[in-house]
Design a protein around this motif. Sequence first.
Motif, PDB file in Angstrom:
ATOM      1  N   PRO A 114       0.836  -1.210   0.000  1.00  0.00           N
ATOM      2  CA  PRO A 114       0.000   0.000   0.000  1.00  0.00           C
ATOM      3  C   PRO A 114       0.869   1.257   0.000  1.00  0.00           C
ATOM      4  O   PRO A 114       2.076   1.206   0.223  1.00  0.00           O
ATOM      5  N   GLY A 115       0.222   2.380  -0.242  1.00  0.00           N
ATOM      6  CA  GLY A 115       0.940   3.650  -0.138  1.00  0.00           C
ATOM      7  C   GLY A 115       1.361   4.241  -1.459  1.00  0.00           C
ATOM      8  O   GLY A 115       1.782   5.399  -1.513  1.00  0.00           O
ATOM      9  N   GLY A 116       1.265   3.485  -2.546  1.00  0.00           N
ATOM     10  CA  GLY A 116       1.650   4.036  -3.835  1.00  0.00           C
ATOM     11  C   GLY A 116       0.580   4.945  -4.408  1.00  0.00           C
ATOM     12  O   GLY A 116      -0.516   5.091  -3.857  1.00  0.00           O
ATOM     13  N   GLN A 117       0.916   5.577  -5.524  1.00  0.00           N
ATOM     14  CA  GLN A 117      -0.050   6.437  -6.194  1.00  0.00           C
ATOM     15  C   GLN A 117      -1.195   5.601  -6.767  1.00  0.00           C
ATOM     16  O   GLN A 117      -0.991   4.468  -7.196  1.00  0.00           O
ATOM     17  N   PRO A 118      -2.402   6.153  -6.755  1.00  0.00           N
ATOM     18  CA  PRO A 118      -3.538   5.407  -7.314  1.00  0.00           C
ATOM     19  C   PRO A 118      -3.275   5.014  -8.771  1.00  0.00           C
ATOM     20  O   PRO A 118      -2.798   5.816  -9.568  1.00  0.00           O
ATOM     21  N   GLU A 119      -3.580   3.785  -9.091  1.00  0.00           N
ATOM     22  CA  GLU A 119      -3.385   3.264 -10.431  1.00  0.00           C
ATOM     23  C   GLU A 119      -4.693   3.323 -11.213  1.00  0.00           C
ATOM     24  O   GLU A 119      -5.774   3.186 -10.648  1.00  0.00           O
ATOM     25  N   VAL A 120      -4.571   3.501 -12.516  1.00  0.00           N
ATOM     26  CA  VAL A 120      -5.738   3.528 -13.399  1.00  0.00           C
ATOM     27  C   VAL A 120      -5.534   2.464 -14.473  1.00  0.00           C
ATOM     28  O   VAL A 120      -4.510   2.436 -15.150  1.00  0.00           O
ATOM     29  N   HIS A 121      -6.514   1.570 -14.589  1.00  0.00           N
ATOM     30  CA  HIS A 121      -6.436   0.491 -15.571  1.00  0.00           C
ATOM     31  C   HIS A 121      -7.715   0.483 -16.407  1.00  0.00           C
ATOM     32  O   HIS A 121      -8.822   0.440 -15.862  1.00  0.00           O
ATOM     33  N   ASP A 122      -7.549   0.545 -17.720  1.00  0.00           N
ATOM     34  CA  ASP A 122      -8.691   0.388 -18.626  1.00  0.00           C
ATOM     35  C   ASP A 122      -8.949  -1.102 -18.790  1.00  0.00           C
ATOM     36  O   ASP A 122      -8.100  -1.832 -19.307  1.00  0.00           O
ATOM     37  N   VAL A 123     -10.121  -1.552 -18.370  1.00  0.00           N
ATOM     38  CA  VAL A 123     -10.361  -2.990 -18.313  1.00  0.00           C
ATOM     39  C   VAL A 123     -11.513  -3.433 -19.210  1.00  0.00           C
ATOM     40  O   VAL A 123     -11.976  -4.567 -19.103  1.00  0.00           O
ATOM     41  N   LEU A 124     -11.983  -2.567 -20.098  1.00  0.00           N
ATOM     42  CA  LEU A 124     -13.109  -2.942 -20.943  1.00  0.00           C
ATOM     43  C   LEU A 124     -12.746  -2.773 -22.407  1.00  0.00           C
ATOM     44  O   LEU A 124     -12.202  -1.746 -22.809  1.00  0.00           O
ATOM     45  N   GLY A 125     -13.036  -3.802 -23.175  1.00  0.00           N
ATOM     46  CA  GLY A 125     -12.883  -3.728 -24.625  1.00  0.00           C
ATOM     47  C   GLY A 125     -14.215  -4.032 -25.284  1.00  0.00           C
ATOM     48  O   GLY A 125     -15.126  -4.588 -24.668  1.00  0.00           O
ATOM     49  N   ALA A 126     -14.350  -3.664 -26.565  1.00  0.00           N
ATOM     50  CA  ALA A 126     -15.621  -3.868 -27.252  1.00  0.00           C
ATOM     51  C   ALA A 126     -15.371  -4.132 -28.728  1.00  0.00           C
ATOM     52  O   ALA A 126     -14.577  -3.422 -29.366  1.00  0.00           O
ATOM     53  N   SER A 127     -16.042  -5.132 -29.262  1.00  0.00           N
ATOM     54  CA  SER A 127     -15.964  -5.436 -30.687  1.00  0.00           C
ATOM     55  C   SER A 127     -17.299  -6.035 -31.136  1.00  0.00           C
ATOM     56  O   SER A 127     -17.971  -6.723 -30.357  1.00  0.00           O
ATOM     57  N   VAL A 128     -17.679  -5.764 -32.370  1.00  0.00           N
ATOM     58  CA  VAL A 128     -18.988  -6.203 -32.865  1.00  0.00           C
ATOM     59  C   VAL A 128     -18.879  -7.603 -33.465  1.00  0.00           C
ATOM     60  O   VAL A 128     -17.970  -7.898 -34.243  1.00  0.00           O
ATOM     61  N   VAL A 129     -19.842  -8.445 -33.082  1.00  0.00           N
ATOM     62  CA  VAL A 129     -20.015  -9.750 -33.729  1.00  0.00           C
ATOM     63  C   VAL A 129     -21.108  -9.574 -34.778  1.00  0.00           C
ATOM     64  O   VAL A 129     -22.279  -9.352 -34.438  1.00  0.00           O
TER      65      VAL A 129
END
Length: 365
Positions: free
Chosen positions: A345-360
């Motif tokens: 703990p104690g580090g800077q807040p992390e940001v992760h893009d966790v959503l992808g999208a593609s059309v079937v």
Amino acid sequence: MVQIPKQQPAPGPAPDAPSPPPDSVPQGTSHSTPHSVPTSADVARLAGVSRATVSYVLNNTSAVRISEPTRRRVHAAAKELGYVPHAAARSLRAGHTRMVLMPTPQIAVGPLFSQFFNELQWALSRFDYTVVQYGSLGLTGEEAARAWAELRPVAVLAPDATALGARGVAVLKRSGAKAVFTLGPQRADGAHALLMDQRLVGRAAAEHLLAGGRRRIGVVVPEEPGLEAFSRPRLDGVRAAVRAAGDDEVTELPLAYTEDSAARIADHWSAFGLDAVFAYNDEYAMLLMRALQDRDIRVPDEVAVVGADDLMLGRLLRPRLSSVRIELPSGRGLAELVDRVVREPGGQPEVHDVLGASVVHRESS
């Protein structure tokens, strides 16, 4: 009138019957008290080790090396006695629990997100965390954070960053939470963010329709409360893709999840002048498609339809439903991230893009 007989005194032993000696009570029975709750000291005596060793083994302490035979003896003794560690006592010693709190979303989630949350919970349990879902309906912001903090979780995965806010994050951290994550389209100051940008879903649908030559696109906006966090960004994603193609025309189609609501839209379909519709998700797409087909409006000849979530039911329709497949990360990967942040703990807040999208692409578009 019913007569209640007087209670007769219980018969005593015959005058010449000898009284049983004090030590004649069968072994394993108690005169007055039930069996006591087994303790770690009982486990230690049965396993022939110290209480500290029992604690190290049952708490999976990695800082102390314990031989495998000793571990087996401790686990066997605990199983024989029916002993389980006392979570509250362990929490007092550590200053926090091994609990990861997952407040339940304020809205119903579909099969895709339910499967994702189930996988995440399973993966966290493999890291020796106890996952607790908290029904916090009606609680927001600092009030919700205080309710969650009472349980002293080591980590919180909050579904709504805007409702939690920076003050809520601060409350959780002061209570001992080592990691606070938000899951959703926005961030909360001070928290790690697992961003699920719903605009990608709308943009993927619109780009698919535009590539197929459709230009007059409608977007279903559900009228059910609570869905705005998903529906408005998806609408924004469609608008962004349409603007990028040199047009500004997007028609909103408010739709309640009822057959009557879909029928009203279908009754006035010609007035909209649309040749395509992104229907928010597969369920609303199926609802609208059925209403359109009941009015002899041909899909996809007259109007192309695209849903989202890629549900099995959409593949069973005729024509089969085109859908935006939403790609979420593995539960194990996110569990590893949570565990790392808890341990460091104690580090800077992390940001992760966790959503992808593609059309079937299927027959409906």
